[in-house]
Design a protein around this motif. Structure first.
Motif, short mmCIF file in Angstrom:
data_model
loop_
_atom_site.label_atom_id
_atom_site.label_comp_id
_atom_site.label_asym_id
_atom_site.label_seq_id
_atom_site.Cartn_x
_atom_site.Cartn_y
_atom_site.Cartn_z
N ALA A 20 0.84 -1.20 0.00
CA ALA A 20 0.00 0.00 0.00
C ALA A 20 0.88 1.25 0.00
O ALA A 20 0.61 2.21 -0.72
CB ALA A 20 -0.91 0.00 1.22
N ASN A 21 1.97 1.21 0.77
CA ASN A 21 2.88 2.35 0.81
C ASN A 21 3.48 2.66 -0.55
O ASN A 21 3.58 3.80 -0.96
CB ASN A 21 4.03 2.09 1.80
N ILE A 22 3.89 1.60 -1.25
CA ILE A 22 4.49 1.79 -2.57
C ILE A 22 3.50 2.49 -3.49
O ILE A 22 3.82 3.42 -4.19
CB ILE A 22 4.94 0.44 -3.18
N ALA A 23 2.25 2.04 -3.41
CA ALA A 23 1.23 2.62 -4.28
C ALA A 23 1.07 4.11 -4.02
O ALA A 23 1.01 4.91 -4.96
CB ALA A 23 -0.09 1.91 -4.07
N THR A 24 1.10 4.53 -2.76
CA THR A 24 0.89 5.94 -2.46
C THR A 24 2.13 6.76 -2.80
O THR A 24 2.04 7.93 -3.11
CB THR A 24 0.53 6.16 -0.98
N ARG A 25 3.30 6.09 -2.76
CA ARG A 25 4.54 6.80 -3.08
C ARG A 25 4.77 6.92 -4.59
O ARG A 25 5.66 7.62 -5.02
CB ARG A 25 5.74 6.06 -2.48
N ALA A 26 3.97 6.22 -5.35
CA ALA A 26 4.24 6.10 -6.78
C ALA A 26 4.44 7.44 -7.47
O ALA A 26 5.27 7.57 -8.36
CB ALA A 26 3.12 5.33 -7.47
N GLY A 27 3.68 8.42 -7.07
CA GLY A 27 3.76 9.72 -7.73
C GLY A 27 5.13 10.38 -7.57
O GLY A 27 5.54 11.16 -8.41
N ALA A 28 5.84 10.07 -6.48
CA ALA A 28 7.09 10.75 -6.19
C ALA A 28 8.21 10.34 -7.16
O ALA A 28 8.79 11.21 -7.82
CB ALA A 28 7.50 10.45 -4.76
N GLY A 29 8.51 9.03 -7.27
CA GLY A 29 9.61 8.58 -8.11
C GLY A 29 9.12 8.36 -9.54
O GLY A 29 9.04 9.28 -10.33
N ALA A 30 8.75 7.10 -9.83
CA ALA A 30 8.21 6.79 -11.15
C ALA A 30 6.82 7.43 -11.25
O ALA A 30 6.15 7.63 -10.24
CB ALA A 30 8.11 5.29 -11.30
N ASP A 31 6.42 7.69 -12.49
CA ASP A 31 5.11 8.29 -12.71
C ASP A 31 3.99 7.35 -12.29
O ASP A 31 3.03 7.74 -11.66
CB ASP A 31 4.94 8.61 -14.19
N GLY A 69 5.99 8.22 -18.16
CA GLY A 69 5.46 8.72 -19.43
C GLY A 69 3.95 8.71 -19.49
O GLY A 69 3.26 8.68 -18.47
N ASP A 70 3.48 8.70 -20.70
CA ASP A 70 2.06 8.80 -21.00
C ASP A 70 1.32 7.52 -20.60
O ASP A 70 1.75 6.41 -20.91
CB ASP A 70 1.93 9.07 -22.51
N ARG A 71 0.20 7.66 -19.92
CA ARG A 71 -0.53 6.52 -19.38
C ARG A 71 -1.03 5.57 -20.47
O ARG A 71 -0.91 4.35 -20.36
CB ARG A 71 -1.72 7.04 -18.56
N GLU A 72 -1.56 6.12 -21.55
CA GLU A 72 -2.10 5.28 -22.61
C GLU A 72 -1.01 4.48 -23.30
O GLU A 72 -1.16 3.30 -23.62
CB GLU A 72 -2.89 6.12 -23.64
N THR A 73 0.14 5.15 -23.54
CA THR A 73 1.27 4.46 -24.17
C THR A 73 1.76 3.34 -23.25
O THR A 73 2.04 2.23 -23.70
CB THR A 73 2.43 5.45 -24.43
N ALA A 74 1.84 3.67 -21.96
CA ALA A 74 2.30 2.67 -20.99
C ALA A 74 1.38 1.46 -21.01
O ALA A 74 1.82 0.31 -21.04
CB ALA A 74 2.34 3.29 -19.60
N ARG A 75 0.08 1.72 -21.02
CA ARG A 75 -0.88 0.62 -21.00
C ARG A 75 -0.75 -0.24 -22.27
O ARG A 75 -0.71 -1.47 -22.19
CB ARG A 75 -2.31 1.17 -20.88
N ARG A 76 -0.62 0.45 -23.41
CA ARG A 76 -0.53 -0.29 -24.67
C ARG A 76 0.73 -1.17 -24.71
O ARG A 76 0.68 -2.35 -25.05
CB ARG A 76 -0.53 0.71 -25.84
#
Lengths: 105, 237
Positions: A16-27, A75-82
């Motif tokens: 859960a911590n990693i998920a909340t920290r996600a914005g700080a390091g990787a997008d 990067g871009d969310r859609e590109t990442a998903r694809r």
């Protein structure tokens, strides 16, 4: 049963911590869950199911043992998903024997 | 004949294959490192057993994307003979050169023992020298050798006579208990529709000398050699 729950929730805490920290390091953080297809023999799942029954847990049905991957993505969310969807299909899972679920947070 | 024996990080049957093909059977056999992009003048390719890339993710999943496997794809597309043994079979399935997949043994145990193989068809470059009704005694050593494919694929394999070997008991009967891993239809080995790419879980390269307990594996390599000699010309690598 209550003590079991406590134990598991403590173990889950780092995730859960990693998920909340996600914005700080990787997008973003991609979470990929890979499970054996229902039609595929899953002796590991069956053994775990039997062990749960042996331990006295009630109401346990079919168990499927799979894999969980976390991938940092930028990067871009859609590109990442694809891209990751393609990677799941081509490399991270084997469509002959496995299903996957991709979530991006 | 020139055999190329692939080498991935953590291949561990490559030396056995080179020994069997070279020292025992008298052919030229050389290693081809996984980073190579060419198979050189190879007449046939052996994808050996082991735990390529540590079996990380899935058996064969990472090896299939190595540079040498792109060369093997091209070689196979031109009709070149490719035999995958154990981990090599797993790699060929992951690469899509053979159908289906190899999953955890139904017993969840690593099985290391001699098994009996029934050769289902002699109509292939990998079985043409096996006498009819000859039961092959060859060792297996794997934890993930349970062959799985969907019903349509299994029906196609049978209809096209592409199941090459099945696990059998000492009397040659294909029974569930004779299988070391729970493979569907007791499949131990099979080939592609073009019949030039095959894979099997048992190790024929470990059964080429009587001192090792069996020399039955020679029949498989001798079949390959016979097929190569019968060809009008070898495909370019």
């Amino acid at each position: 049963m209550i003590s079991h729950r406590k134990k598991f929730s403590r173990r889950d805490a780092p995730l859960a911590n990693i998920a909340t920290r996600a914005g700080a390091g990787a997008d973003m953080k991609a979470k990929i869950i890979i499970t054996p297809k229902k039609a595929v023999l899953d002796p590991q799942g069956k053994t775990v199911q039997n062990a749960l029954a042996h331990l006295g847990y009630q109401g346990i049905g079919a168990v499927h043992v799979g894999k969980y991957l976390e991938i940092d993505v930028e990067g871009d969310r859609e590109t990442a998903r694809r891209q990751l969807d393609e990677a799941c299909h081509k490399f991270l899972s084997n469509p002959v024997i496995e299903d996957y679920r991709l979530e991006i947070e | 004949m020139n055999f190329a024996v692939l080498q991935f990080p953590a291949s561990n049957c490559d030396q056995d294959a080179v020994h069997a093909l070279g020292a025992v059977l008298g052919h030229a056999a050389r290693y081809v490192w996984h980073k190579e992009t060419s198979l050189g003048d190879a007449d046939a390719v052996i994808v050996p057993g082991g735990f390529s890339y540590g079996d990380y993710l899935r058996t064969g999943a990472i090896a299939r994307f190595s540079p040498v496997m792109q060369a093997v794809q091209a070689f196979a597309a031109q009709g070149g003979l490719v035999l995958g043994i154990c981990n090599g079979f797993q790699i060929l399935c992951e690469a899509g050169l053979l159908p289906g997949a190899l999953i955890r043994n139904r017993s969840l145990q690593f099985r290391c023992e001699h098994v009996h193989l029934k050769t289902v068809t002699t109509d292939s470059p990998f079985t043409n020298q096996v006498p009819p009704d000859k039961l092959l005694r060859i060792p297996v050593a794997h934890g993930e050798g349970c062959y799985f494919a969907d019903e349509a694929t299994l029906a196609e394999l049978a209809a096209q006579d592409r199941i090459l070997w099945q696990y059998a008991n000492a009397r040659g009967e294909v029974t569930e208990s004779a299988s070391p891993n729970g493979s569907l239809r007791n499949i131990a080995g099979l080939c592609n529709p073009g019949r030039n790419v095959a894979g099997l879980m048992p190790h024929p390269e470990r059964a080429c000398e009587a001192i090792l307990g069996s020399a039955d594996g020679r029949l498989i390599f001798e079949s390959l050699v016979h097929a190569l000699r019968s060809r009008p010309c070898a495909p370019a690598a």
